[in-house]
Motif scaffolding. Structure first.
Motif, mmCIF file in Angstrom:
data_model
loop_
_atom_site.group_PDB
_atom_site.id
_atom_site.type_symbol
_atom_site.label_atom_id
_atom_site.label_comp_id
_atom_site.label_asym_id
_atom_site.label_seq_id
_atom_site.Cartn_x
_atom_site.Cartn_y
_atom_site.Cartn_z
ATOM 1 N N SER A 72 8.096 4.285 -4.220
ATOM 2 C CA SER A 72 8.725 3.648 -3.104
ATOM 3 C C SER A 72 7.984 2.827 -2.583
ATOM 4 N N PRO A 73 8.560 1.666 -1.870
ATOM 5 C CA PRO A 73 7.698 0.616 -1.084
ATOM 6 C C PRO A 73 6.409 1.153 -0.348
ATOM 7 N N ASP A 74 6.944 2.332 0.339
ATOM 8 C CA ASP A 74 5.813 2.875 1.259
ATOM 9 C C ASP A 74 4.563 3.179 0.184
ATOM 10 N N GLU A 75 4.947 3.968 -0.992
ATOM 11 C CA GLU A 75 3.695 4.270 -1.616
ATOM 12 C C GLU A 75 3.189 3.115 -2.430
ATOM 13 N N MET A 76 3.965 2.107 -2.747
ATOM 14 C CA MET A 76 3.184 0.874 -3.504
ATOM 15 C C MET A 76 2.450 0.288 -2.435
ATOM 16 N N ALA A 77 2.781 0.064 -1.198
ATOM 17 C CA ALA A 77 2.164 -0.323 -0.115
ATOM 18 C C ALA A 77 0.837 0.121 -0.050
ATOM 19 N N ARG A 78 0.707 1.465 0.061
ATOM 20 C CA ARG A 78 -0.424 2.217 0.174
ATOM 21 C C ARG A 78 -1.367 1.977 -0.962
ATOM 22 N N ARG A 79 -0.850 1.932 -2.096
ATOM 23 C CA ARG A 79 -1.685 1.790 -3.419
ATOM 24 C C ARG A 79 -2.251 0.341 -3.524
ATOM 25 N N VAL A 80 -1.459 -0.599 -3.121
ATOM 26 C CA VAL A 80 -1.890 -2.061 -3.173
ATOM 27 C C VAL A 80 -2.900 -2.133 -2.096
ATOM 28 N N ASP A 81 -2.878 -1.741 -0.794
ATOM 29 C CA ASP A 81 -3.830 -1.760 0.214
ATOM 30 C C ASP A 81 -5.177 -1.281 -0.510
ATOM 31 N N ASP A 82 -5.046 0.175 -0.870
ATOM 32 C CA ASP A 82 -6.303 0.978 -1.649
ATOM 33 C C ASP A 82 -6.929 -0.083 -2.793
ATOM 34 N N TRP A 83 -6.080 -0.531 -3.691
ATOM 35 C CA TRP A 83 -6.728 -1.059 -4.791
ATOM 36 C C TRP A 83 -7.186 -2.556 -4.516
ATOM 37 N N CYS A 84 -6.283 -3.323 -3.717
ATOM 38 C CA CYS A 84 -6.564 -4.766 -3.454
ATOM 39 C C CYS A 84 -7.330 -5.298 -2.052
ATOM 40 N N GLY A 85 -7.108 -4.393 -1.189
ATOM 41 C CA GLY A 85 -7.741 -4.660 0.097
ATOM 42 C C GLY A 85 -7.128 -6.095 0.592
ATOM 43 N N THR A 86 -8.201 -6.981 0.947
ATOM 44 C CA THR A 86 -7.998 -8.208 1.195
ATOM 45 C C THR A 86 -8.427 -9.279 0.395
ATOM 46 N N ARG A 87 -8.511 -8.759 -0.753
ATOM 47 C CA ARG A 87 -8.871 -9.833 -1.744
ATOM 48 C C ARG A 87 -7.388 -10.836 -2.122
ATOM 49 N N PRO A 88 -7.374 -11.950 -2.521
ATOM 50 C CA PRO A 88 -6.047 -12.604 -2.807
ATOM 51 C C PRO A 88 -5.418 -11.681 -3.823
ATOM 52 N N THR A 89 -4.117 -11.647 -3.846
ATOM 53 C CA THR A 89 -3.158 -10.617 -4.445
ATOM 54 C C THR A 89 -1.810 -11.315 -4.695
ATOM 55 N N VAL A 90 -1.257 -11.075 -5.945
ATOM 56 C CA VAL A 90 -0.113 -11.593 -6.338
ATOM 57 C C VAL A 90 0.524 -10.208 -6.998
ATOM 58 N N VAL A 91 1.505 -9.848 -6.446
ATOM 59 C CA VAL A 91 2.382 -8.700 -6.784
ATOM 60 C C VAL A 91 3.775 -9.020 -7.344
ATOM 61 N N ILE A 92 4.312 -8.844 -8.551
ATOM 62 C CA ILE A 92 5.697 -9.032 -9.002
ATOM 63 C C ILE A 92 6.406 -7.842 -9.509
ATOM 64 N N VAL A 93 7.629 -7.356 -8.718
ATOM 65 C CA VAL A 93 8.367 -6.388 -9.131
ATOM 66 C C VAL A 93 9.712 -6.772 -9.753
ATOM 67 N N SER A 94 9.910 -6.535 -10.812
ATOM 68 C CA SER A 94 10.955 -6.984 -11.579
ATOM 69 C C SER A 94 11.971 -5.794 -11.656
ATOM 70 N N ALA A 95 13.167 -5.846 -10.981
ATOM 71 C CA ALA A 95 13.768 -4.359 -11.231
ATOM 72 C C ALA A 95 14.969 -4.766 -10.071
ATOM 73 N N CYS A 96 16.228 -3.893 -10.124
ATOM 74 C CA CYS A 96 17.261 -4.079 -9.236
ATOM 75 C C CYS A 96 16.695 -3.633 -7.899
ATOM 76 N N PHE A 97 17.447 -4.274 -6.776
ATOM 77 C CA PHE A 97 16.898 -4.103 -5.288
ATOM 78 C C PHE A 97 15.641 -4.138 -5.080
ATOM 79 N N SER A 98 14.924 -4.926 -5.772
ATOM 80 C CA SER A 98 13.334 -4.939 -5.818
ATOM 81 C C SER A 98 12.932 -5.812 -4.367
ATOM 82 N N GLY A 99 13.910 -6.478 -3.957
ATOM 83 C CA GLY A 99 13.648 -7.062 -2.639
ATOM 84 C C GLY A 99 13.093 -6.102 -1.430
ATOM 85 N N VAL A 100 13.280 -4.894 -1.665
ATOM 86 C CA VAL A 100 13.039 -3.712 -0.522
ATOM 87 C C VAL A 100 11.399 -3.739 -0.777
ATOM 88 N N PHE A 101 10.965 -4.477 -1.379
ATOM 89 C CA PHE A 101 9.283 -4.511 -1.642
ATOM 90 C C PHE A 101 8.662 -5.452 -0.784
#
Length: 257
Positions: free
Chosen positions: A135-164
């Motif tokens: 889910s967007p909430d779980e991915m947000a938590r994980r990206v926060d944990d993985w990447c913190g404040t460092r420069p980050t690029v996330v690409i989500v290729s899927a139907c309805f992926s604008g929810v992220f």
């Protein structure tokens, strides 16, 4: 602060990038050949079927060629992990194994984060292996944990992926999605080589000088293919760029040429 960038306007942000990278080096005193040294990169093909459940190769093809394509523009293979989450292979990789490996990779390469997920999606999130939805909430938590404040690029290729996009937004991040939050994307049939968005990323990588132009060119490519094939409603890929990372993407973080 976050700056929302409409895909048709990204090119205007990128004109300076085209000029500053034409000599093979980025402004800011750092050569483009080393721009992504120390960036943790993860590319995941998280589904393996059509919408009817028939096994296909499109997601795996995209993962394989995206790994090669992003190495060509400067990402180090030593700092990159990639996974196919299909269960119909010997020793399949589980969702938890992939997520844990992404975390370990981010702990070892700490200069920046690049995450690319290709899969089927719904308004609730993306398919992530045989029995899981990310889910967007779980991915947000994980990206926060993985990447913190460092420069980050996330690409989500899927139907309805604008929810992220809004859920992942931060000043240090660029978020790209293959479709609006209320739209499907295309290219997951049995005869598809890649999902359309992934194919357009691969088509655009050899000429794009940075991620800002890549987003613009890929969106134009998707629009062209959908128009030529009479597909509607249009998927309308989305891009959100944080104000802190935007100037870095057009100067320091240039693709290698």
């Amino acid at each position: 602060m976050i700056r929302r960038v409409v895909v048709t306007l990204i090119a205007s942000l990128s004109l300076a990038a085209c000029a500053t990278t034409s000599g093979g080096a980025a402004t800011g005193g750092e050569p483009s050949s080393g721009a992504f040294d120390g960036w943790a990169a993860s590319i995941v093909a998280a589904d393996w079927t059509t919408s009817r459940g028939t096994p296909i190769q499109a997601f795996d093809n995209a993962r394989r060629d995206l790994v090669a394509g992003f190495q060509e523009v400067g990402f180090a293979r030593a700092d990159m992990v990639d996974f196919a989450l299909r269960p119909d292979v010997p020793n399949p990789t589980s969702a938890d194994q992939a997520l844990n490996a992404i975390g370990r990779n981010a702990e070892q390469a700490t200069r920046g984060c690049f995450l690319y997920f290709t899969s089927h999606g719904s308004p609730r999130g993306i398919v992530f292996g045989p029995n899981r939805l990310l889910s967007p909430d779980e991915m947000a938590r994980r990206v926060d944990d993985w990447c913190g404040t460092r420069p980050t690029v996330v690409i989500v290729s899927a139907c309805f992926s604008g929810v992220f996009t809004d859920r992942l937004a931060a000043p240090n991040r660029m978020i790209m999605s293959a479709a609006r939050r209320d739209r499907s994307s295309f290219g997951c049939s049995e005869d598809a080589t890649y999902p359309y968005f992934d194919g357009c990323i691969l088509e655009s990588l050899p000429t794009a000088p940075n991620f800002l132009v890549l987003a613009d060119q890929a969106a134009q490519c998707v629009q062209r293919r959908e128009r030529e094939e009479g597909l509607s409603p249009a998927s309308e890929p989305q891009t959100l760029v944080g104000v802190d990372i935007a100037p870095l993407l057009s100067t320091i973080y240039a693709f290698r040429r």
